[in-house]
Design a protein around this motif. Structure first.
Motif, PDB file in Angstrom:
ATOM      1  N   PRO A 190      -4.861  83.977  47.319  1.00 39.40           N
ATOM      2  CA  PRO A 190      -5.367  85.225  48.094  1.00 39.40           C
ATOM      3  C   PRO A 190      -3.796  85.477  49.234  1.00 39.40           C
ATOM      4  CG  PRO A 190      -6.888  84.097  49.436  1.00 39.40           C
ATOM      5  CD  PRO A 190      -6.018  83.357  48.423  1.00 39.40           C
ATOM      6  N   ALA A 191      -3.385  86.775  49.545  1.00 40.70           N
ATOM      7  CA  ALA A 191      -2.786  87.427  50.738  1.00 40.70           C
ATOM      8  C   ALA A 191      -2.710  86.848  51.623  1.00 40.70           C
ATOM      9  CB  ALA A 191      -1.988  88.495  50.597  1.00 40.70           C
ATOM     10  N   ASN A 192      -3.607  86.275  52.423  1.00 39.05           N
ATOM     11  CA  ASN A 192      -4.343  85.804  53.676  1.00 39.05           C
ATOM     12  C   ASN A 192      -5.260  84.995  53.711  1.00 39.05           C
ATOM     13  OD1 ASN A 192      -5.407  85.895  56.111  1.00 39.05           O
ATOM     14  ND2 ASN A 192      -3.505  86.721  57.305  1.00 39.05           N
ATOM     15  N   CYS A 193      -5.197  84.074  53.846  1.00 37.19           N
ATOM     16  CA  CYS A 193      -7.009  83.314  53.595  1.00 37.19           C
ATOM     17  C   CYS A 193      -7.813  83.907  54.252  1.00 37.19           C
ATOM     18  CB  CYS A 193      -6.679  81.443  53.578  1.00 37.19           C
ATOM     19  SG  CYS A 193      -5.328  80.958  52.464  1.00 37.19           S
ATOM     20  N   MET A 194      -7.239  83.363  55.770  1.00 36.71           N
ATOM     21  CA  MET A 194      -8.931  84.334  55.927  1.00 36.71           C
ATOM     22  C   MET A 194      -9.556  85.672  55.847  1.00 36.71           C
ATOM     23  SD  MET A 194      -7.251  82.952  59.856  1.00 36.71           S
ATOM     24  CE  MET A 194      -9.131  83.605  61.019  1.00 36.71           C
ATOM     25  N   ALA A 195      -8.234  86.577  55.896  1.00 35.72           N
ATOM     26  CA  ALA A 195      -8.413  87.908  55.232  1.00 35.72           C
ATOM     27  C   ALA A 195      -9.272  87.611  53.912  1.00 35.72           C
ATOM     28  CB  ALA A 195      -7.446  88.651  55.172  1.00 35.72           C
ATOM     29  N   ASP A 196      -9.296  86.951  53.516  1.00 29.52           N
ATOM     30  CA  ASP A 196      -9.960  86.744  52.196  1.00 29.52           C
ATOM     31  C   ASP A 196     -11.582  85.956  52.433  1.00 29.52           C
ATOM     32  OD1 ASP A 196      -9.686  86.551  48.486  1.00 29.52           O
ATOM     33  OD2 ASP A 196     -10.385  84.298  49.459  1.00 29.52           O
ATOM     34  N   GLN A 197     -10.779  85.634  53.650  1.00 26.98           N
ATOM     35  CA  GLN A 197     -12.617  84.954  53.853  1.00 26.98           C
ATOM     36  C   GLN A 197     -13.349  85.853  54.127  1.00 26.98           C
ATOM     37  OE1 GLN A 197     -12.264  81.250  56.015  1.00 26.98           O
ATOM     38  NE2 GLN A 197     -14.078  81.589  57.010  1.00 26.98           N
ATOM     39  N   HIS A 198     -13.158  86.634  55.277  1.00 23.64           N
ATOM     40  CA  HIS A 198     -14.375  87.866  56.434  1.00 23.64           C
ATOM     41  C   HIS A 198     -13.954  89.042  55.457  1.00 23.64           C
ATOM     42  CE1 HIS A 198     -14.329  84.265  59.094  1.00 23.64           C
ATOM     43  NE2 HIS A 198     -12.753  84.477  58.160  1.00 23.64           N
ATOM     44  N   CYS A 199     -12.753  89.747  54.993  1.00 24.19           N
ATOM     45  CA  CYS A 199     -12.893  90.860  54.719  1.00 24.19           C
ATOM     46  C   CYS A 199     -12.804  91.304  53.389  1.00 24.19           C
ATOM     47  CB  CYS A 199     -11.097  91.701  54.973  1.00 24.19           C
ATOM     48  SG  CYS A 199     -11.253  90.947  56.828  1.00 24.19           S
ATOM     49  N   HIS A 200     -13.125  90.174  52.348  1.00 24.10           N
ATOM     50  CA  HIS A 200     -13.051  90.905  50.620  1.00 24.10           C
ATOM     51  C   HIS A 200     -14.151  91.520  50.682  1.00 24.10           C
ATOM     52  CE1 HIS A 200     -12.813  89.978  46.304  1.00 24.10           C
ATOM     53  NE2 HIS A 200     -13.936  90.260  46.650  1.00 24.10           N
ATOM     54  N   LYS A 201     -15.017  91.686  51.073  1.00 25.99           N
ATOM     55  CA  LYS A 201     -16.103  92.436  50.478  1.00 25.99           C
ATOM     56  C   LYS A 201     -16.172  93.905  51.759  1.00 25.99           C
ATOM     57  CE  LYS A 201     -19.963  89.192  50.016  1.00 25.99           C
ATOM     58  NZ  LYS A 201     -22.038  88.509  50.422  1.00 25.99           N
ATOM     59  N   TYR A 202     -15.749  93.889  52.319  1.00 24.51           N
ATOM     60  CA  TYR A 202     -15.167  94.936  53.301  1.00 24.51           C
ATOM     61  C   TYR A 202     -14.353  95.636  52.674  1.00 24.51           C
ATOM     62  CZ  TYR A 202     -13.936  97.807  56.762  1.00 24.51           C
ATOM     63  OH  TYR A 202     -13.408  99.752  57.389  1.00 24.51           O
ATOM     64  N   ILE A 203     -13.091  95.220  51.921  1.00 26.68           N
ATOM     65  CA  ILE A 203     -12.443  95.875  51.623  1.00 26.68           C
ATOM     66  C   ILE A 203     -12.955  96.389  50.191  1.00 26.68           C
ATOM     67  CG2 ILE A 203      -9.928  95.653  50.290  1.00 26.68           C
ATOM     68  CD1 ILE A 203     -10.093  95.964  53.548  1.00 26.68           C
TER      69      ILE A 203
ATOM     70  N   CYS B 216       5.715  82.145  50.237  1.00 35.48           N
ATOM     71  CA  CYS B 216       5.599  82.723  49.064  1.00 35.48           C
ATOM     72  C   CYS B 216       4.003  83.804  49.468  1.00 35.48           C
ATOM     73  CB  CYS B 216       4.928  82.356  47.452  1.00 35.48           C
ATOM     74  SG  CYS B 216       4.889  82.987  46.538  1.00 35.48           S
ATOM     75  N   GLN B 217       2.964  83.173  50.333  1.00 33.00           N
ATOM     76  CA  GLN B 217       1.742  83.769  50.771  1.00 33.00           C
ATOM     77  C   GLN B 217       2.191  84.924  51.288  1.00 33.00           C
ATOM     78  OE1 GLN B 217      -0.151  81.824  52.658  1.00 33.00           O
ATOM     79  NE2 GLN B 217      -3.100  83.322  51.472  1.00 33.00           N
ATOM     80  N   GLU B 218       2.702  84.502  52.419  1.00 35.83           N
ATOM     81  CA  GLU B 218       3.691  85.319  53.340  1.00 35.83           C
ATOM     82  C   GLU B 218       4.541  86.734  52.538  1.00 35.83           C
ATOM     83  OE1 GLU B 218       7.030  84.655  57.118  1.00 35.83           O
ATOM     84  OE2 GLU B 218       6.409  83.408  56.560  1.00 35.83           O
ATOM     85  N   ARG B 219       4.677  86.183  52.136  1.00 33.57           N
ATOM     86  CA  ARG B 219       5.902  87.513  50.850  1.00 33.57           C
ATOM     87  C   ARG B 219       5.113  88.631  50.454  1.00 33.57           C
ATOM     88  NH1 ARG B 219       8.204  87.399  45.054  1.00 33.57           N
ATOM     89  NH2 ARG B 219       9.034  90.095  44.872  1.00 33.57           N
ATOM     90  N   CYS B 220       4.339  88.315  49.665  1.00 34.46           N
ATOM     91  CA  CYS B 220       2.892  88.999  49.388  1.00 34.46           C
ATOM     92  C   CYS B 220       2.326  89.722  50.629  1.00 34.46           C
ATOM     93  CB  CYS B 220       1.730  87.831  48.477  1.00 34.46           C
ATOM     94  SG  CYS B 220       0.212  88.792  48.051  1.00 34.46           S
TER      95      CYS B 220
END
Length: 708
Positions: free
Chosen positions: A558-571, A515-519
């Motif tokens: 989230p759509a991507n755990c690593m992206a959420d961890q490292h990129c949340h503030k940047y986005i 389901c996360q992969e679809r997101c």
């Protein structure tokens, strides 16, 4: 002190975004306007430091300087008087250039550090047209580039802003008539008439509104569409400069009949026009115009600008969310012209009259005298008469010769003029032939050059894209390996509401990871919610809210755990809009080129983690792909033939609890089940393939553990 919340009048009060207001009255609507709060405006407000307001002292500013003057055709030189003596400049003697937070007034002269209302322009534009060019290519959602008129010249009160500022919203404590020629950004445009105390006024344009889910849904003006006005639009492409023409025609009594605003752009043949008329406060606006109004330029931003550019209840508006932090440094207003409606610029043209013609003097013949009676005269008298007769004959001959010479000269002059005209025509024809030949040669050379450049550019782009893909494939392989070990961001017993993002419904997936992969591969998806009990998978966007009381057997993430961890503030702060210029894989070739791995967080977040797919602006540059409809899987815990209460397939722990979990005869084999973790799917396969093996020479997917 004069205090402002980072901008000029027009923002929400005391620097905070206020709830969306009801719409202003549209020039094209016949409905009665909603009698509620008007468009939010920024108010002058001095408070403690907790409000984070910026304060300047416009009345006596330290090191105050006048930014300069520029020329207005039909008027003459005009000076700019900036509030706060900063954030406004003059370019090349022809353009006003307000920077973020800047506001300035048109004046006949500027005295540094001093504000005098009598120095401000007082333009009577009744029966006139005002034209100018504007560049708002850096003003996105949440930005406001404004050009408007108020009665500042007549305002003797210095106001709370100490610069004699007044407007219909009483921003600085003084109200006066206001004409908003433009309040605009890349996506929205409003033109509005305001009488002295009417904050909402009546206007037209495109953009603005609020959705009912935020309470009290309403729509702003919809005179144009986003296909006509906006970035890359067919009529006005707001990423490039365009011309604005505003006219104030009058009726038979000389009073204001309407405000007509027309936008046009070089190379486009579909100008956009709006007309604002039949306004209940029009008499007051007409009186203010007759007395003379002061032009004002400003540029400001606010995250509560949805009254200008919001989607509205009908979702036809341009901006879902405002991003004040992404507004560009400045905007431009240039090449101002004032002229009569339908005529040229106002100039004093001397009247030239022809000199009076006087008749040529008429020569009259001397009166003839009666011949004297013939008598015998002396010989001297006969000789005198003969001399006179000869003289008269000589004069007649001379006059006849002169007349013939004049006629010959006139004939020769006509012939010479005809020859000269023929020579000029022949020369013009020759020059035309030479120009056409040169143009044809130039066209051939240009076409050859473009074709050569296109071939070269296509090859270079293909080579760059291949290099980028090679780099990205390595990094994505590493990312996928890391993602397998990063599912710790899933939370049990939580879900996101509303249950589905717009345009995407429920799907069946074998696990929360699928389901996360679809997101992750769905544009705009930020969160997912998964029901373990039936495999239901739902996607949510950035507007969704979290519900922590969803109950058991439900998890989200989230759509991507690593992206959420490292990129949340940047986005949240920067976004991925820059990929329209330097594109990531999956996007149309960028306006500048391809994004390169420079080690920045932006490259990894937007390109490697593909978070550009969550940015609505960046998604406009996505490469078109066929929408392949995926067939919903048949989820199972046992193969065909099993009954309720029997053990699940492959000898794993657990029992069949529902008949719907047993595969049908058409797809009899339950493959891939990992009890209590991953659903199996019903396949057309042999029973032994439940536990993995080979099929058609290729590996067959099955659970990692299986009883003999």
């Amino acid at each position: 002190f004069y205090c402002q919340a980072g901008a000029s009048p027009g923002a929400s009060r005391i620097g905070r975004a206020s709830p969306p207001p009801p719409p202003m009255t549209s020039a094209s609507s016949s409905e009665t306007p909603t009698p509620m709060a008007r468009k939010p405006r920024r108010v002058v407000f001095c408070a403690i430091a907790a409000w984070s307001l910026s304060c300047v002292t416009p009345a006596v500013a330290k090191d105050a300087e006048c930014p300069g003057h520029f020329h207005v055709d039909g008027y003459g030189p005009v000076s700019l008087v900036p509030t706060g003596w900063e954030n406004v400049s003059v370019l090349e003697g022809r353009a006003a250039n307000p920077h973020m937070g800047g506001r300035a007034y048109f004046a006949d002269e500027c005295t540094a550090g001093h504000f005098d209302n009598k120095q401000y322009l007082a333009l009577n534009l009744l029966g006139k047209t005002l034209r100018y060019t504007t560049d708002i290519s850096t003003a996105g959602c949440g930005c406001n580039a404004a050009f408007y008129l108020t009665s500042m010249h007549q305002n003797e009160n210095p106001s709370e802003c100490h610069d004699h500022y007044c407007d219909a919203n009483n921003v600085c404590g003084v109200s006066c008539a206001e004409i908003d020629i433009m309040e605009a950004n890349l996506h929205a445009w409003h033109s509005t008439l305001h009488s002295e105390t009417d904050r909402g006024g009546k206007g037209a344009g495109i953009g603005g509104g609020a959705e009912s889910k935020w309470g009290g849904g309403w729509d702003g003006p919809r005179d144009w569409t986003m296909q006509q006005y906006g970035p890359g639009a067919e009529c006005i492409d707001t990423t490039k400069p365009f011309e604005v023409s505003v006219s104030f025609p009058t009726n038979e009594q000389g009073e204001l009949a309407a405000m007509e605003v027309t936008l046009s752009q070089k190379g486009k043949d579909c100008p956009l026009t709006i007309i604002v008329s039949d306004y209940e406060g029009q008499a007051g606006v007409s009186k203010a115009l007759a007395e003379g109004m002061t032009p004002i330029v400003s540029y400001w931003s606010d995250n509560g600008m949805l009254w200008l550019d919001g989607r509205g209840e009908d979702h036809e508006g341009p901006c879902k969310v405002d991003h004040a932090s992404r507004c560009g440094e400045s905007v431009l207003f240039s090449d101002f012209v004032i002229e009569d409606i339908g005529g040229g610029a106002l100039k004093e043209v001397p009247i030239i009259t022809a000199a009076p013609q006087t008749a040529a003097p008429q020569i009259t013949a001397a009166p003839q005298t009666t011949a004297a009676p013939q008598t015998t005269v002396a010989p001297q008298t006969t000789l005198a008469q003969q001399s006179i007769s000869e003289a008269v004959q000589a004069v007649d001959v001379a006059a006849s010769d002169a007349q013939a010479a004049k006629a010959a000269a006139e004939k020769e002059e006509v012939e010479l003029e005809a020859k000269l005209a023929a020579r000029v025509a022949a020369r013009a024809k020759l020059e035309e032939i030479e120009r056409e030949a040169a143009h044809a040669v130039e066209h051939v050379l240009e076409r050859t050059s473009k074709e050569h450049h296109a071939v070269k550019t296509a090859a270079e782009r293909a080579r760059e894209a291949a290099q980028q893909s090679e780099v990205m494939s390595k990094q994505r392989a590493q990312m996928n390996h890391q993602m397998q070990n990063h599912t710790s961001c899933f939370t049990e017993g939580t879900r996101w509401l509303p249950i589905n993002m717009e345009g995407h419904g429920r799907s069946l997936e074998v696990s929360a990871e699928k389901c996360q992969e679809r997101c992750f591969h769905t544009a705009g998806c930020v969160h997912f919610t998964y029901w373990h009990s039936d495999g239901g998978c739902h996607l949510q966007d950035s507007d969704a809210s979290r519900d922590d009381n969803a109950g058991p057997s439900i998890s989200s993430g989230p759509a991507n755990c690593m992206a959420d961890q490292h990129c949340h503030k940047y986005i949240q702060k920067e976004g991925c809009g820059w990929t329209a210029w330097n594109s990531c894989p999956g996007q149309i070739y960028g306006k500048v080129g391809l994004a390169r791995d420079d080690g920045s967080k932006g490259f990894h977040c937007c390109c490697v983690y593909e978070l550009w797919r969550q940015d609505s602006f960046a998604m406009k540059r996505a490469e078109p792909k066929e929408d392949v409809q995926k067939q919903a899987p048949l989820l199972c815990t046992a193969s065909h033939g099993a009954t309720l209460g029997e053990a699940v397939c492959c000898g794993q722990e657990g029992f069949v609890s529902k008949l719907g979990h047993i595969c049908p005869e058409s797809h009899p084999t339950c493959v891939g089940l990992i009890a209590h973790d991953v659903w199996g799917t019903c396949q057309v396969a042999e029973a032994w393939q439940q536990c993995g093996g080979q099929k058609d020479g290729a590996p067959w997917w099955g659970p990692t553990t299986c009883v003999e």
